[in-house]
Design a protein around this motif. Structure first.
Motif, PDB file in Angstrom:
ATOM      1  N   VAL A   3       8.789 -17.236   1.237  1.00 17.39           N
ATOM      2  CA  VAL A   3       9.143 -17.017  -0.293  1.00 17.39           C
ATOM      3  C   VAL A   3       8.288 -15.636  -0.679  1.00 17.39           C
ATOM      4  CG1 VAL A   3       9.200 -18.012  -2.607  1.00 17.39           C
ATOM      5  CG2 VAL A   3       9.656 -19.311  -0.398  1.00 17.39           C
ATOM      6  N   ASN A   4       6.969 -15.715  -0.654  1.00 21.80           N
ATOM      7  CA  ASN A   4       6.295 -14.381  -0.861  1.00 21.80           C
ATOM      8  C   ASN A   4       6.729 -13.303  -0.550  1.00 21.80           C
ATOM      9  OD1 ASN A   4       2.853 -16.513  -0.545  1.00 21.80           O
ATOM     10  ND2 ASN A   4       4.141 -15.974  -2.616  1.00 21.80           N
ATOM     11  N   ALA A   5       7.092 -13.192   0.844  1.00 21.22           N
ATOM     12  CA  ALA A   5       7.753 -12.054   1.518  1.00 21.22           C
ATOM     13  C   ALA A   5       8.913 -11.513   0.869  1.00 21.22           C
ATOM     14  CB  ALA A   5       7.910 -12.402   3.079  1.00 21.22           C
ATOM     15  N   VAL A   6       9.640 -12.523   0.505  1.00 25.46           N
ATOM     16  CA  VAL A   6      10.933 -11.837  -0.143  1.00 25.46           C
ATOM     17  C   VAL A   6      10.569 -11.532  -1.678  1.00 25.46           C
ATOM     18  CG1 VAL A   6      13.201 -12.795  -1.037  1.00 25.46           C
ATOM     19  CG2 VAL A   6      12.502 -13.563   1.195  1.00 25.46           C
ATOM     20  N   GLN A   7       9.945 -12.217  -2.394  1.00 23.74           N
ATOM     21  CA  GLN A   7       9.278 -11.910  -3.517  1.00 23.74           C
ATOM     22  C   GLN A   7       8.581 -10.419  -3.545  1.00 23.74           C
ATOM     23  OE1 GLN A   7       6.875 -14.730  -5.683  1.00 23.74           O
ATOM     24  NE2 GLN A   7       6.359 -13.335  -7.245  1.00 23.74           N
ATOM     25  N   THR A   8       7.831 -10.420  -2.685  1.00 20.94           N
ATOM     26  CA  THR A   8       7.023  -9.115  -2.504  1.00 20.94           C
ATOM     27  C   THR A   8       7.959  -7.694  -2.262  1.00 20.94           C
ATOM     28  OG1 THR A   8       5.121  -9.965  -1.783  1.00 20.94           O
ATOM     29  CG2 THR A   8       5.432  -7.604  -1.246  1.00 20.94           C
ATOM     30  N   ALA A   9       9.165  -7.928  -1.493  1.00 22.33           N
ATOM     31  CA  ALA A   9      10.092  -6.952  -1.164  1.00 22.33           C
ATOM     32  C   ALA A   9      11.024  -6.583  -2.326  1.00 22.33           C
ATOM     33  CB  ALA A   9      10.996  -7.278   0.063  1.00 22.33           C
ATOM     34  N   VAL A  10      11.331  -7.648  -3.003  1.00 19.46           N
ATOM     35  CA  VAL A  10      12.116  -7.390  -4.206  1.00 19.46           C
ATOM     36  C   VAL A  10      11.325  -6.563  -5.407  1.00 19.46           C
ATOM     37  CG1 VAL A  10      13.157  -8.761  -6.109  1.00 19.46           C
ATOM     38  CG2 VAL A  10      13.520  -9.354  -4.008  1.00 19.46           C
ATOM     39  N   GLU A  11      10.037  -7.201  -5.624  1.00 20.83           N
ATOM     40  CA  GLU A  11       9.072  -6.237  -6.356  1.00 20.83           C
ATOM     41  C   GLU A  11       9.030  -5.013  -5.981  1.00 20.83           C
ATOM     42  OE1 GLU A  11       5.557  -8.627  -6.519  1.00 20.83           O
ATOM     43  OE2 GLU A  11       6.368 -10.204  -7.902  1.00 20.83           O
ATOM     44  N   ALA A  12       8.704  -4.499  -4.780  1.00 21.72           N
ATOM     45  CA  ALA A  12       8.558  -3.216  -4.096  1.00 21.72           C
ATOM     46  C   ALA A  12      10.075  -2.414  -4.382  1.00 21.72           C
ATOM     47  CB  ALA A  12       8.365  -3.258  -2.633  1.00 21.72           C
ATOM     48  N   LYS A  13      11.112  -2.922  -4.218  1.00 21.01           N
ATOM     49  CA  LYS A  13      12.340  -2.415  -4.373  1.00 21.01           C
ATOM     50  C   LYS A  13      12.412  -1.995  -5.746  1.00 21.01           C
ATOM     51  CE  LYS A  13      15.557  -4.667  -5.204  1.00 21.01           C
ATOM     52  NZ  LYS A  13      16.851  -5.754  -5.511  1.00 21.01           N
ATOM     53  N   ALA A  14      12.312  -3.062  -6.822  1.00 21.23           N
ATOM     54  CA  ALA A  14      12.364  -2.703  -8.123  1.00 21.23           C
ATOM     55  C   ALA A  14      11.375  -1.752  -8.616  1.00 21.23           C
ATOM     56  CB  ALA A  14      12.190  -4.211  -9.265  1.00 21.23           C
ATOM     57  N   ALA A  15      10.263  -1.523  -8.179  1.00 19.42           N
ATOM     58  CA  ALA A  15       9.137  -0.606  -8.613  1.00 19.42           C
ATOM     59  C   ALA A  15       9.612   0.697  -8.033  1.00 19.42           C
ATOM     60  CB  ALA A  15       7.744  -0.955  -8.092  1.00 19.42           C
ATOM     61  N   ALA A  16      10.243   0.790  -6.786  1.00 16.98           N
ATOM     62  CA  ALA A  16      10.768   2.187  -6.471  1.00 16.98           C
ATOM     63  C   ALA A  16      11.918   2.746  -7.538  1.00 16.98           C
ATOM     64  CB  ALA A  16      11.047   1.941  -4.879  1.00 16.98           C
ATOM     65  N   LEU A  17      12.831   1.716  -7.773  1.00 14.79           N
ATOM     66  CA  LEU A  17      13.897   2.209  -8.608  1.00 14.79           C
ATOM     67  C   LEU A  17      13.477   2.489 -10.017  1.00 14.79           C
ATOM     68  CD1 LEU A  17      16.615  -0.643  -7.816  1.00 14.79           C
ATOM     69  CD2 LEU A  17      16.823   1.812  -7.026  1.00 14.79           C
ATOM     70  N   ALA A  18      12.531   2.018 -10.355  1.00 12.79           N
ATOM     71  CA  ALA A  18      11.653   2.241 -11.801  1.00 12.79           C
ATOM     72  C   ALA A  18      11.222   3.502 -11.668  1.00 12.79           C
ATOM     73  CB  ALA A  18      10.756   1.145 -12.484  1.00 12.79           C
ATOM     74  N   ASP A  19      10.359   3.704 -10.703  1.00 12.87           N
ATOM     75  CA  ASP A  19       9.549   4.971 -10.598  1.00 12.87           C
ATOM     76  C   ASP A  19      10.416   6.099 -10.518  1.00 12.87           C
ATOM     77  OD1 ASP A  19       7.291   3.650 -10.781  1.00 12.87           O
ATOM     78  OD2 ASP A  19       6.525   3.647  -8.499  1.00 12.87           O
ATOM     79  N   LEU A  20      11.943   6.091  -9.826  1.00 18.39           N
ATOM     80  CA  LEU A  20      12.711   7.178  -9.436  1.00 18.39           C
ATOM     81  C   LEU A  20      13.376   7.288 -10.778  1.00 18.39           C
ATOM     82  CD1 LEU A  20      13.613   6.743  -5.909  1.00 18.39           C
ATOM     83  CD2 LEU A  20      12.206   8.533  -6.897  1.00 18.39           C
ATOM     84  N   GLY A  21      13.466   6.251 -11.906  1.00 12.77           N
ATOM     85  CA  GLY A  21      14.271   6.338 -13.117  1.00 12.77           C
ATOM     86  C   GLY A  21      15.630   6.182 -12.758  1.00 12.77           C
ATOM     87  N   ILE A  22      16.136   5.266 -11.783  1.00 14.10           N
ATOM     88  CA  ILE A  22      17.469   4.882 -11.638  1.00 14.10           C
ATOM     89  C   ILE A  22      17.816   3.790 -12.640  1.00 14.10           C
ATOM     90  CG2 ILE A  22      19.013   3.760  -9.893  1.00 14.10           C
ATOM     91  CD1 ILE A  22      17.693   6.396  -9.058  1.00 14.10           C
ATOM     92  N   THR A  23      18.911   4.197 -13.198  1.00 18.62           N
ATOM     93  CA  THR A  23      19.298   3.272 -14.118  1.00 18.62           C
ATOM     94  C   THR A  23      20.639   2.667 -13.825  1.00 18.62           C
ATOM     95  OG1 THR A  23      20.451   5.366 -15.392  1.00 18.62           O
ATOM     96  CG2 THR A  23      18.040   4.615 -16.298  1.00 18.62           C
ATOM     97  N   ASP A  24      20.978   1.526 -14.757  1.00 18.45           N
ATOM     98  CA  ASP A  24      22.092   0.729 -14.650  1.00 18.45           C
ATOM     99  C   ASP A  24      23.191   1.686 -15.241  1.00 18.45           C
ATOM    100  OD1 ASP A  24      24.319  -1.132 -15.019  1.00 18.45           O
ATOM    101  OD2 ASP A  24      23.229  -2.733 -14.795  1.00 18.45           O
ATOM    102  N   PRO A  25      24.409   1.967 -14.742  1.00 21.73           N
ATOM    103  CA  PRO A  25      25.337   2.671 -15.407  1.00 21.73           C
ATOM    104  C   PRO A  25      25.897   1.970 -16.711  1.00 21.73           C
ATOM    105  CG  PRO A  25      25.986   2.181 -13.163  1.00 21.73           C
ATOM    106  CD  PRO A  25      24.639   1.713 -13.224  1.00 21.73           C
TER     107      PRO A  25
END
Length: 87
Positions: A3-25
């Motif tokens: 469960v921690n592994a999935v949570q960590t992966a999701v957090e990292a994905k969300a951080a990458a999207l945020a750092d690149l400024g990817i927005t929901d259209p």
């Protein structure tokens, strides 16, 4: 740990999207993922392996590795797509 592994992966994905400024259209807010996101864990609970992980949060060696890998993969993929669009 799974469960921690999935949570960590999701957090990292969300951080990458945020750092690149990817927005929901649809709403213009920072995107946290897409409808096609998927996570697969390949694990063995066999006693033949000496490593046993109880946790996989970002403060652990395993979680840190997962976070860095996912962040790097998402960032690299999105930058590659952007480079192709710009050329």
């Amino acid at each position: 740990a799974m469960v921690n592994a999935v949570q960590t992966a999701v957090e990292a994905k969300a951080a990458a999207l945020a750092d690149l400024g990817i927005t929901d259209p649809e709403n213009g807010l920072i995107a946290t993922g897409t409808t096609t996101d998927a996570i697969v864990l390949a694990v063995s609970q066999s006693g033949r392996y000496s490593a046993e992980h109880v946790y996989a949060g970002t403060a652990t060696d395993l979680g840190g590795a997962i976070g860095r890998l996912v962040y790097s993969a998402v960032t690299g993929s999105l930058l590659s797509v952007q480079a192709r669009k710009d050329s």
